[in-house]
Scaffold this motif. Structure first.
Motif, PDB file in Angstrom:
ATOM      1  N   LEU A  79      -3.420   4.148   4.659  1.00  0.00           N
ATOM      2  CA  LEU A  79      -4.300   5.306   4.656  1.00  0.00           C
ATOM      3  C   LEU A  79      -5.755   4.864   4.474  1.00  0.00           C
ATOM      4  CD1 LEU A  79      -3.909   8.450   4.757  1.00  0.00           C
ATOM      5  CD2 LEU A  79      -4.249   8.396   2.281  1.00  0.00           C
ATOM      6  N   ASP A  80      -6.647   5.472   5.242  1.00  0.00           N
ATOM      7  CA  ASP A  80      -8.082   5.195   5.124  1.00  0.00           C
ATOM      8  C   ASP A  80      -8.592   5.932   3.885  1.00  0.00           C
ATOM      9  OD1 ASP A  80     -10.763   4.741   5.449  1.00  0.00           O
ATOM     10  OD2 ASP A  80     -10.783   5.169   7.600  1.00  0.00           O
ATOM     11  N   SER A  84       6.036   6.999   4.674  1.00  0.00           N
ATOM     12  CA  SER A  84       5.643   6.443   3.387  1.00  0.00           C
ATOM     13  C   SER A  84       4.274   6.961   2.953  1.00  0.00           C
ATOM     14  CB  SER A  84       5.625   4.912   3.472  1.00  0.00           C
ATOM     15  OG  SER A  84       5.238   4.340   2.242  1.00  0.00           O
ATOM     16  N   MET A  85       3.308   6.998   3.866  1.00  0.00           N
ATOM     17  CA  MET A  85       1.956   7.446   3.529  1.00  0.00           C
ATOM     18  C   MET A  85       1.947   8.910   3.105  1.00  0.00           C
ATOM     19  SD  MET A  85      -0.460   5.801   6.502  1.00  0.00           S
ATOM     20  CE  MET A  85      -0.096   4.181   7.181  1.00  0.00           C
ATOM     21  N   PHE A  91       9.250  -4.062  -7.261  1.00  0.00           N
ATOM     22  CA  PHE A  91       8.573  -4.288  -5.983  1.00  0.00           C
ATOM     23  C   PHE A  91       7.422  -3.290  -5.825  1.00  0.00           C
ATOM     24  CE2 PHE A  91       7.942  -4.118  -1.414  1.00  0.00           C
ATOM     25  CZ  PHE A  91       8.079  -5.451  -1.039  1.00  0.00           C
ATOM     26  N   LYS A  92       6.218  -3.819  -5.652  1.00  0.00           N
ATOM     27  CA  LYS A  92       5.037  -2.985  -5.504  1.00  0.00           C
ATOM     28  C   LYS A  92       4.477  -3.146  -4.092  1.00  0.00           C
ATOM     29  CE  LYS A  92       4.841  -1.431  -9.746  1.00  0.00           C
ATOM     30  NZ  LYS A  92       5.034   0.020 -10.046  1.00  0.00           N
ATOM     31  N   PHE A  93       4.045  -2.041  -3.508  1.00  0.00           N
ATOM     32  CA  PHE A  93       3.479  -2.084  -2.160  1.00  0.00           C
ATOM     33  C   PHE A  93       2.542  -0.902  -1.977  1.00  0.00           C
ATOM     34  CE2 PHE A  93       7.120   0.694  -1.916  1.00  0.00           C
ATOM     35  CZ  PHE A  93       6.731   1.698  -1.047  1.00  0.00           C
ATOM     36  N   GLU A  94       1.756  -0.952  -0.936  1.00  0.00           N
ATOM     37  CA  GLU A  94       0.925   0.173  -0.537  1.00  0.00           C
ATOM     38  C   GLU A  94       1.518   0.785   0.718  1.00  0.00           C
ATOM     39  OE1 GLU A  94      -3.125  -0.995  -0.124  1.00  0.00           O
ATOM     40  OE2 GLU A  94      -3.328  -1.640  -2.218  1.00  0.00           O
ATOM     41  N   ALA A  95       1.580   2.102   0.756  1.00  0.00           N
ATOM     42  CA  ALA A  95       2.167   2.795   1.896  1.00  0.00           C
ATOM     43  C   ALA A  95       1.511   2.335   3.196  1.00  0.00           C
ATOM     44  CB  ALA A  95       2.003   4.307   1.737  1.00  0.00           C
ATOM     45  N   GLY A  96       2.344   1.955   4.157  1.00  0.00           N
ATOM     46  CA  GLY A  96       1.873   1.430   5.429  1.00  0.00           C
ATOM     47  C   GLY A  96       2.193  -0.041   5.603  1.00  0.00           C
TER      48      GLY A  96
END
Length: 226
Positions: A106-107, A130-131, A38-43
């Motif tokens: 995250l920006d 998570s970020m 499972f892949k994701f981006e924090a947020g």
């Protein structure tokens, strides 16, 4: 000679077995699942359902992008339908997840040029957990608003000098009052990127405060829980 091949067994990768339930308070817990592929981006968030149940709910991902497990932070809603069922899951029970979804995160263009101020109420701290864990060395401040100091979920995961606990019902936090009270009484650097997550009342009030302090909407990233 005729060789009969067994049909390939198809595994539905949307299903995950519960590895653990980590209780943080009487009503708040972390549901731990296998990370698998499972892949994701924090947020980002997922849609979660219990196998055999017709309802689902959306939860922000609590764990780090490269963490060993996939985790979500859940607060049991008294009288609710879904969260009490999650709380009573056992190790080995099956849940179904879909996602990840959402663009809250995250920006990245400002990652190294700005200070990142995360402002959360209650379990709205989940995407920020998570970020922060996914970005070691990040210049950040975590401002967490809860009723009681016992609701400072896993405070030890954050740098102590970058974490501010705002408590509205007791005086055991770093600041007595709501997160919006803290924001009104404190100043922020010009090069600050803000992130708001939690209930809509807090978010709308916080946005007005930041506007009054001269920060434009471009400086504010928002995720509304309810």
């Amino acid at each position: 000679m005729t060789i009969t091949m067994k049909p390939e067994v198809q595994i539905d990768t949307n299903y995950y077995r519960v590895l653990d339930i980590r209780n943080l308070t009487e009503s708040t817990f972390v549901l731990q699942l296998p990370k698998s592929r499972f892949k994701f981006e924090a947020g980002q968030h997922i849609s979660l359902s219990i196998k055999g149940d017709y309802q689902s709910r959306e939860y922000s991902i609590y764990s780090a992008e490269e963490g060993e497990h996939l985790e979500i932070l859940v607060k049991e809603v008294e009288g609710g339908y879904f969260s009490p069922k999650l709380k009573h899951l056992k190790k080995g029970d099956m849940v179904e997840i879909h996602g990840p979804f959402g663009k809250f995160g995250l920006d990245n263009p400002k990652r190294d040029t700005h200070k990142h101020v995360f402002i959360a109420s209650g379990t709205g701290i989940a995407p920020f957990h998570s970020m922060i864990l996914s970005n070691p060395g990040l210049n950040y401040q975590m401002i967490h608003g809860v009723r009681f100091a016992t609701e400072a979920y896993e405070r030890g995961h954050y740098d102590s000098d970058k974490f501010v606990l705002c408590t509205s019902r007791d005086d055991s936090g770093d600041f007595q009052g709501r997160v919006t009270d803290y924001m009104e009484q404190n100043q922020f650097d010009e090069n600050t990127s803000f992130y708001l997550c939690g209930n809509s009342d807090m978010i709308f009030d916080a946005m007005e405060i930041l506007k009054g302090k001269g920060f434009s909407r471009d400086n504010v990233n928002v995720e509304v829980y309810f």
